[in-house]
Write an enzyme that holds these catalytic residues in place. Structure first.
Site, short mmCIF file in Angstrom:
data_model
loop_
_atom_site.label_atom_id
_atom_site.label_comp_id
_atom_site.label_asym_id
_atom_site.label_seq_id
_atom_site.Cartn_x
_atom_site.Cartn_y
_atom_site.Cartn_z
CE1 TYR A 178 -13.53 4.27 -7.97
CE2 TYR A 178 -15.76 3.87 -8.73
CZ TYR A 178 -14.66 3.48 -8.00
OH TYR A 178 -14.70 2.30 -7.29
CG ASP A 198 3.33 5.90 -6.36
OD1 ASP A 198 2.22 5.58 -6.84
OD2 ASP A 198 3.91 6.98 -6.61
CB VAL A 199 0.07 1.03 -7.86
CG1 VAL A 199 0.01 0.06 -6.69
CG2 VAL A 199 -1.05 2.07 -7.77
CE LYS A 231 -12.08 1.30 -9.54
NZ LYS A 231 -11.03 0.40 -9.02
CB THR A 234 -14.79 0.34 2.02
OG1 THR A 234 -15.08 1.19 0.90
CG2 THR A 234 -14.95 -1.12 1.61
CG ASP A 291 -2.11 0.92 1.09
OD1 ASP A 291 -3.21 0.41 0.81
OD2 ASP A 291 -1.95 2.15 1.26
#
Length: 274
Positions: free
Chosen positions: A154, A63-64, A158, A189, A37
């Site tokens: 977003y 850091d992706v 996706k 969440t 993460d």
């Protein structure tokens, strides 16, 4: 529950929410889990919790959006846990702004984390899986990527994940590596807008939002041996919300179960997704 003994899984976004639930679920199924993460401290706490419950895990900061950071992660995971068998791409962000308030930089940030991050993480660990002749990649999309959504960055990110998942099948053709996507609906969440829960419930035949644990169970299945011929699939976990998307909430007081007697589908139009 699936048996993942002897497998090493990388889970991004493992500090909290769905990523944490996926890490816990895979560990409970016997996998050794690299909890990764951008919040390295929280990722290590997830790993420590897994260890305290009898599982095997280690936490890492990553850091992706950075190829250098992912290369460092790969080296660290190899040194601590071994070569990787499964990549669970869960890291993601949500920007709650519509087009008028979302400039190019803000839009690109969401795309970079949610879509590019998924691609780069998969690419970083692809050789681990292809060289072994076995692997599982499970990506996190969303029903927002299937229906459109009020927040364009977003939804676009996706939708990209859904088609990236299909497209990666070409790269992994004949290698024993499967690539699938999971599309959660409204999920309980930190990312969920709590004020919108009543609307989400009203639009969902199950009459509630889904839990991270329910979605994690789908990741667990897709990561296992029994899912070997599930490949390029997009699996929706939303309590039925998208199945009745056309009818949900067209008029005040309508419960969404059948077409409203005074409404044509044209006049009602589709509701926004949960």
């Amino acid at each position: 529950m699936t048996n993942h003994r002897g497998r090493v899984a990388v889970v991004t976004g493992a500090a909290r929410g769905l990523g944490q639930a996926v890490a816990r679920r895979l560990a409970a199924s016997g996998a050794t889990v690299a909890c990764a993460d951008v919040d390295g401290v929280a990722a290590r706490k997830t790993a420590e919790e897994i260890g305290a419950n009898g599982g095997r895990a280690a936490g890492f900061e990553v850091d992706v959006t950075s190829e250098a950071s992912l290369a460092a992660l790969r080296e660290q995971v190899h040194a601590v846990l071994g070569r990787v068998d499964m990549v669970m791409n869960v890291a993601g962000i949500l920007d709650r702004r519509q087009m008028a308030d979302t400039d190019g930089e803000a839009f690109r940030r969401v795309i970079d984390v949610n879509l590019t991050g998924t691609y780069l993480t998969t690419r970083a660990f692809a050789a681990d899986m292809t060289e072994r002749g076995w692997g599982r990649v499970v990506n996190t999309a969303s029903i927002a990527g299937m229906t459109g959504y009020v927040y364009p960055s977003y939804a676009a990110s996706k939708a990209g994940v859904v088609n990236l998942t299909r497209s990666l099948l070409v790269d992994f053709w004949g290698t024993g590596v499967t690539v699938n996507a999971v599309c959660p609906g409204a999920m309980d969440t930190e990312m969920l807008d709590r004020s919108a829960i009543p609307a989400f419930i009203r639009k969902t035949p199950a009459g509630r939002v889904v839990t991270p644990q329910e979605v994690a169970a789908v990741f667990d299945f897709l990561a296992g041996e029994e899912a070997a011929c599930v490949n390029g699939a997009t699996i929706v976990v939303d309590g039925g919300a998208t199945a009745v998307f056309r009818y949900a909430d067209p008029e005040p007081g309508y419960d969404g179960r059948v077409p409203h007697p005074t409404s044509s589908s044209t006049r009602a139009g589709p509701a926004r997704p949960a």
